[in-house]
Design a protein around this motif. Structure first.
Motif, PDB file in Angstrom:
ATOM      1  N   GLU A   1       0.849  -1.197   0.000  1.00 48.13           N
ATOM      2  CA  GLU A   1       0.000   0.000   0.000  1.00 48.13           C
ATOM      3  C   GLU A   1       0.882   1.242   0.000  1.00 48.13           C
ATOM      4  N   LEU A   2       0.398   2.278  -0.667  1.00 48.51           N
ATOM      5  CA  LEU A   2       1.206   3.488  -0.792  1.00 48.51           C
ATOM      6  C   LEU A   2       0.330   4.704  -0.505  1.00 48.51           C
ATOM      7  N   THR A   3       0.765   5.545   0.414  1.00 48.41           N
ATOM      8  CA  THR A   3      -0.017   6.736   0.751  1.00 48.41           C
ATOM      9  C   THR A   3       0.441   7.932  -0.101  1.00 48.41           C
ATOM     10  N   PRO A   4      -0.420   8.958  -0.256  1.00 46.90           N
ATOM     11  CA  PRO A   4      -0.017  10.156  -0.993  1.00 46.90           C
ATOM     12  C   PRO A   4       1.216  10.824  -0.368  1.00 46.90           C
ATOM     13  N   GLU A   5       1.342  10.720   0.972  1.00 47.89           N
ATOM     14  CA  GLU A   5       2.497  11.335   1.647  1.00 47.89           C
ATOM     15  C   GLU A   5       3.781  10.613   1.227  1.00 47.89           C
ATOM     16  N   GLN A   6       3.721   9.258   1.193  1.00 44.45           N
ATOM     17  CA  GLN A   6       4.909   8.488   0.749  1.00 44.45           C
ATOM     18  C   GLN A   6       5.236   8.822  -0.708  1.00 44.45           C
ATOM     19  N   ILE A   7       4.196   8.957  -1.525  1.00 45.06           N
ATOM     20  CA  ILE A   7       4.420   9.280  -2.937  1.00 45.06           C
ATOM     21  C   ILE A   7       5.218  10.569  -3.065  1.00 45.06           C
ATOM     22  N   ASP A   8       4.778  11.618  -2.356  1.00 47.29           N
ATOM     23  CA  ASP A   8       5.481  12.907  -2.421  1.00 47.29           C
ATOM     24  C   ASP A   8       6.938  12.758  -1.976  1.00 47.29           C
ATOM     25  N   LEU A   9       7.125  12.043  -0.860  1.00 45.74           N
ATOM     26  CA  LEU A   9       8.491  11.874  -0.328  1.00 45.74           C
ATOM     27  C   LEU A   9       9.373  11.090  -1.288  1.00 45.74           C
ATOM     28  N   TRP A  10       8.826  10.011  -1.850  1.00 43.60           N
ATOM     29  CA  TRP A  10       9.646   9.132  -2.694  1.00 43.60           C
ATOM     30  C   TRP A  10       9.932   9.744  -4.065  1.00 43.60           C
ATOM     31  N   ILE A  11       9.056  10.650  -4.502  1.00 44.98           N
ATOM     32  CA  ILE A  11       9.386  11.371  -5.744  1.00 44.98           C
ATOM     33  C   ILE A  11      10.565  12.320  -5.451  1.00 44.98           C
TER      34      ILE A  11
ATOM     35  N   ILE B   1      10.789   7.112  -6.603  1.00 45.53           N
ATOM     36  CA  ILE B   1       9.786   7.021  -7.676  1.00 45.53           C
ATOM     37  C   ILE B   1      10.234   8.010  -8.748  1.00 45.53           C
ATOM     38  N   TYR B   2      10.429   7.520  -9.978  1.00 49.88           N
ATOM     39  CA  TYR B   2      10.986   8.383 -11.024  1.00 49.88           C
ATOM     40  C   TYR B   2      10.354   8.040 -12.380  1.00 49.88           C
ATOM     41  N   GLY B   3      10.700   8.818 -13.378  1.00 49.64           N
ATOM     42  CA  GLY B   3      10.321   8.543 -14.777  1.00 49.64           C
ATOM     43  C   GLY B   3       8.828   8.325 -14.949  1.00 49.64           C
ATOM     44  N   GLY B   4       8.473   7.290 -15.746  1.00 49.95           N
ATOM     45  CA  GLY B   4       7.082   7.028 -16.098  1.00 49.95           C
ATOM     46  C   GLY B   4       6.201   6.678 -14.903  1.00 49.95           C
ATOM     47  N   MET B   5       6.831   6.338 -13.752  1.00 45.80           N
ATOM     48  CA  MET B   5       6.021   6.011 -12.572  1.00 45.80           C
ATOM     49  C   MET B   5       5.436   7.265 -11.926  1.00 45.80           C
ATOM     50  N   ILE B   6       6.058   8.422 -12.177  1.00 46.13           N
ATOM     51  CA  ILE B   6       5.567   9.661 -11.537  1.00 46.13           C
ATOM     52  C   ILE B   6       4.156  10.022 -12.025  1.00 46.13           C
ATOM     53  N   PRO B   7       3.913  10.148 -13.363  1.00 44.73           N
ATOM     54  CA  PRO B   7       2.534  10.447 -13.780  1.00 44.73           C
ATOM     55  C   PRO B   7       1.536   9.361 -13.375  1.00 44.73           C
ATOM     56  N   LYS B   8       2.028   8.126 -13.267  1.00 41.41           N
ATOM     57  CA  LYS B   8       1.121   7.027 -12.904  1.00 41.41           C
ATOM     58  C   LYS B   8       0.620   7.179 -11.462  1.00 41.41           C
ATOM     59  N   VAL B   9       1.547   7.399 -10.516  1.00 43.96           N
ATOM     60  CA  VAL B   9       1.109   7.524  -9.110  1.00 43.96           C
ATOM     61  C   VAL B   9       0.286   8.800  -8.913  1.00 43.96           C
ATOM     62  N   ARG B  10       0.653   9.854  -9.639  1.00 46.28           N
ATOM     63  CA  ARG B  10      -0.107  11.105  -9.521  1.00 46.28           C
ATOM     64  C   ARG B  10      -1.537  10.905 -10.063  1.00 46.28           C
TER      65      ARG B  10
ATOM     66  N   GLU C   1      -9.107  10.728  -5.354  1.00 45.37           N
ATOM     67  CA  GLU C   1      -9.698  11.967  -4.837  1.00 45.37           C
ATOM     68  C   GLU C   1     -10.998  12.311  -5.559  1.00 45.37           C
ATOM     69  N   SER C   2     -11.097  11.858  -6.838  1.00 46.40           N
ATOM     70  CA  SER C   2     -12.304  12.177  -7.614  1.00 46.40           C
ATOM     71  C   SER C   2     -13.392  11.129  -7.447  1.00 46.40           C
ATOM     72  N   GLY C   3     -13.122  10.083  -6.657  1.00 48.33           N
ATOM     73  CA  GLY C   3     -14.200   9.165  -6.323  1.00 48.33           C
ATOM     74  C   GLY C   3     -14.089   7.734  -6.824  1.00 48.33           C
ATOM     75  N   ILE C   4     -12.983   7.364  -7.484  1.00 49.08           N
ATOM     76  CA  ILE C   4     -12.816   5.939  -7.833  1.00 49.08           C
ATOM     77  C   ILE C   4     -12.399   5.212  -6.544  1.00 49.08           C
ATOM     78  N   PRO C   5     -13.167   4.187  -6.104  1.00 53.00           N
ATOM     79  CA  PRO C   5     -12.869   3.583  -4.800  1.00 53.00           C
ATOM     80  C   PRO C   5     -11.488   2.918  -4.702  1.00 53.00           C
ATOM     81  N   GLN C   6     -11.031   2.281  -5.800  1.00 51.91           N
ATOM     82  CA  GLN C   6      -9.755   1.550  -5.712  1.00 51.91           C
ATOM     83  C   GLN C   6      -8.895   1.817  -6.927  1.00 51.91           C
ATOM     84  N   VAL C   7      -7.632   2.136  -6.714  1.00 54.40           N
ATOM     85  CA  VAL C   7      -6.684   2.281  -7.827  1.00 54.40           C
ATOM     86  C   VAL C   7      -5.423   1.505  -7.466  1.00 54.40           C
TER      87      VAL C   7
END
Ligand SMILES: Nc1ncnc2c1ncn2[C@@H]1O[C@H](COP(=O)(O)OP(=O)(O)O)[C@@H](O)[C@H]1O
Ligand SMILES: CC(=O)N[C@@H](CCC(=O)OP(=O)(O)O)C(=O)O
Length: 259
Positions: free
Chosen positions: A203-213, A218-227, A234-240
């Protein structure tokens, strides 16, 4: 290490599955077995695909140089015909054909088919022939579910006057998931989820995402993916989830709301 595994679809669960270009060339039978299991359990599925590496190869063969800006390919007049030719002419029929031959009824589509993805220019001066999605023909996707066909969508949109525009595959998948009201978005790539020091995290939290970028983990093509994943949550999809072709990987968590 336990990782997320997408195996518990409930009847009529709506799933959008985005296949990254990075893993399309090495797509194994495991993926098709997983799709069959999901369909047998009653899931409704829309597949969206990219094709970055195939586009790069085709552009290289024709000696056309492109570059990316904010993770988006700046697509000039020479490049757009190669992008559409590769995605609609090569990658889409390859994937649709493999699904059909695996016994999974599938129909290939791009933005022009049934006015599926209507778009305007994102910012013509900056990006050239790149689309901003205005509307998606969800009714077409739903009609295909009724006759048990999986729509396989190439990430090409069309303007109202019929100009084809290039759109990032993760963006098309996210927008379809949001418009369709999907229960889950699976971003399938060439790595089993998001890794930290070589280990896939469950599991990955938004806080970890920011820190690891920031730390470069987290680099390259993974950055737009996690974002894109966080934006969808945030827009309402229950699971990603970001997964490999066995549908194993990392579950992305939404931002905690403090009350
Ligand atoms: N923390 C990370 N965990 C896993 N992969 C990562 C990570 N950071 C960067 N990457 C890179 O991101 C790539 C996936 O992004 P990309 O190649 O754009 O995928 P796709 O073509 O499937 O959309 C991986 O192959 C890997 O090289
Ligand atoms: C506008 C834009 O950047 N379009 C992408 C479309 C393909 C894509 O998204 O492929 P992946 O799934 O391999 O990333 C491109 O031209 O590469």
């Amino acid at each position: 290490m336990t990782t997320y595994k997408s195996t518990q679809p409930t009847a009529h669960k709506k799933l959008v599955i985005k296949l990254g270009g990075s893993m399309l060339a090495s797509l194994t039978d495991t993926f098709f077995d997983e799709i069959k299991k999901l369909k047998a359990a009653g899931a409704e599925i829309v597949i969206v695909h990219g094709g970055g590496p195939a586009i790069n190869q085709a552009l290289k063969e024709r000696k056309i140089n492109t570059y990316t800006h904010n993770g988006i390919r700046v697509t000039n007049e020479d490049a757009i015909s190669i992008v559409t030719g590769t995605l609609i002419g090569t990658v889409n029929p390859y994937l649709t054909g493999r699904l059909n031959r695996a016994g999974i009824p599938a129909v290939g589509l791009n933005g022009e088919d049934g006015t599926l993805i209507e778009c305007t220019y994102l910012d013509q001066d900056t990006y050239g022939y790149v689309g901003h999605i205005e509307s998606i023909n969800i009714d077409l996707l739903e009609q295909l579910q009724k006759i048990d066909y999986i729509p396989v969508v190439a990430c090409i949109g069309a303007t109202i006057d019929g100009t084809a525009l290039n759109i990032n595959g993760d963006t098309v998948a996210s927008e379809i998931a949001l418009e369709w009201g999907a229960d889950e978005l699976l971003l399938v790539t060439d790595t089993p989820g998001v890794k930290f020091h070589e280990e896939t995290v469950e599991e990955l939290t938004p806080e970890q995402i920011d820190l690891w970028i920031l730390s470069g983990d987290i680099y390259g093509g993974m950055i737009p993916k996690v974002r894109a994943a966080v934006e969808c949550l945030e827009s309402g999809i229950p699971q990603v989830n970001i997964v490999n072709d066995s549908l194993e990987g990392t579950s992305i968590l939404g931002k905690k709301v403090l009350v």
